[in-house]
Write a protein that holds these residues in place. Sequence first.
Motif, short mmCIF file in Angstrom:
data_model
loop_
_atom_site.label_atom_id
_atom_site.label_comp_id
_atom_site.label_asym_id
_atom_site.label_seq_id
_atom_site.Cartn_x
_atom_site.Cartn_y
_atom_site.Cartn_z
N GLU A 132 -1.77 9.74 5.91
CA GLU A 132 -1.64 8.69 6.92
C GLU A 132 -0.18 8.52 7.33
N ASP B 13 -9.25 10.84 6.47
CA ASP B 13 -10.48 10.09 6.28
C ASP B 13 -11.36 10.72 5.20
N GLU C 24 -16.60 3.69 2.46
CA GLU C 24 -16.23 5.03 2.91
C GLU C 24 -17.38 6.01 2.73
N GLU D 127 -11.34 9.99 -2.69
CA GLU D 127 -10.63 9.09 -3.60
C GLU D 127 -11.50 7.88 -3.96
N SER D 128 -12.28 7.38 -2.99
CA SER D 128 -13.15 6.24 -3.29
C SER D 128 -14.22 6.64 -4.31
N THR E 87 -10.33 12.67 2.76
CA THR E 87 -9.63 12.50 1.48
C THR E 87 -9.85 11.09 0.93
N ARG E 88 -9.87 10.10 1.83
CA ARG E 88 -10.08 8.72 1.40
C ARG E 88 -11.49 8.56 0.80
N THR F 143 -2.51 12.86 -1.08
CA THR F 143 -3.48 11.77 -1.04
C THR F 143 -3.68 11.34 0.41
N SER F 144 -4.69 10.51 0.63
CA SER F 144 -4.93 10.00 1.98
C SER F 144 -3.76 9.14 2.45
N ASN F 145 -3.08 8.47 1.51
CA ASN F 145 -1.93 7.65 1.89
C ASN F 145 -0.80 8.49 2.46
N ARG G 288 0.85 -1.19 0.00
CA ARG G 288 0.00 0.00 0.00
C ARG G 288 0.88 1.24 0.00
N THR H 199 0.89 3.90 1.65
CA THR H 199 1.26 4.48 2.95
C THR H 199 2.55 3.86 3.48
#
Length: 500
Positions: free
Chosen positions: A108, A198, A244, A204-205, A200-201, A103-105, A17, A19
């Motif tokens: 994180e 969260d 999400e 992205e979803s 941002t995720r 990005t959310s990654n 992943r 992250t």
Amino acid sequence: MSVVNAEIARARRAFARPTLALLNKAHAPLVIAIFASIFTSQRKSVAADQFHLEVAGHLDDLATLNDDQLPESSARKLAAGWVRDKWLVRSVGDQGTEVYSLTSNAQEAMDFVSRAGGERAFVSESRIRTLLDTMDRFATDAQPDRAARVRSLNAQIRALQAEKKRLEGGGEIEPASAERMEEQFDNVKYLVRELPADFTRVAESIKDLQRVILAQLRQDERPTGEVLSEYMTASENLFDQTPEGKAFTGALDLLKSDELLGQLEQSIEAVLRHPFARTIPAREREQFRSIKATILDALGVVLAEQQRASRTLTTQIRNHNPLRDRELDDALRAAVVALGEWFPQSARGEHVEAFTRFERAGFGRLRTGLHDLSDDTPPAAIDQNADVEISGLELDEIIAMGGPRHREILAHVEELLAEADAEGDGDVTIATAFNTADNSLKRPVEILGYQELAASGGGEGLAPLERIIAIRADGTQREFIIPRQTLEHPANAQGAQSND
């Protein structure tokens, strides 16, 4: 061994992943430091050109540390690699310019580094109380027994009434110590820190779901009328199609409450009025005060992405032509396959046969004639003795901003060549002519006039370099490095022009 194999497979999936891939990189501290320096709670996105400049500046600052771990790539190449690694997103902003955002990654990974590098322990009364309160609400929601719920509510009411009666009777309020407030402050920061990633995720979803729906739409072989209703419904209910999105829908109901947001603002101000707040660094105090704005900004990102996805899907559905899309997909796929077969066997400059399956482009009617310049009337010659003032400038000032003064250059070069022939000094180069001329013939544009003579006179072309100092019309200077080129007699120069 089967248990170990399953665990190592799970660990490998985790490290694959973005992250953990970021944290596992040799340059991870550098990347995290650059992201943290550029992106802040008030700066969620940065223009692409500005981002490249700031990354280059940070790399220059870090180069003074003589760190062998610094990458050798340029800022632009690094940014492109970070986009491929899914740590950055490059998109078009509201102003129509390209911007970068995390990005959310990446968020994180930055949160993990922030927690791991913290000096304060996270195990605290506030953390445990948050857990117990959450579990209490969780159990209440899961309780199907009406009588049990009533007993729980009665117990809470009795406790609150007893505390109210004690305070009305003059009971003391024990002030919270600075240590307790500091510990609760850390707990709130921890809870808020997770929210932007969260949100941002969720965005992205939605974007990933949009790509999936479009791909399915292009591959759908059913008639257009049968798929329109299905995909229109999908575009309008994006939040309900991902885990999400479903979780976000519940949070959105709370965030729409003006009463709850108002209570949040009042709570923030009450905390900051406590004496312990004076010991908080100004930056952390400002971040704490902007909790509501941080939440609403992150909420806006999700809603904007949902609206963008809905518009994209709606436009695609309205213009959907399954037969045409399949033909285009097949043609592009065939072109890619043929290119993959041809490229390894091809040579530089080799002729490529055109695909016959593509239709011939229709250009319409092309121009068959050009504009006749002979009908144009040239402008009148400039009177050198006239007292002319245009836009607040004298004629000499306007001429000083024009092109090369070929007449003066020709006279100067002819004089130098005559002196060289008489004294037997050999060739005269552009640098010699330029440096010995008057300041009026040392403008940067005059270099072009000298080079026209050298080029038309069969100069030496790419020879050793020479340095000249040009003087602009305003008196400022600029240094140039030019090839060493010799000048011939102006009578042989075919490219010289008059400046009349």
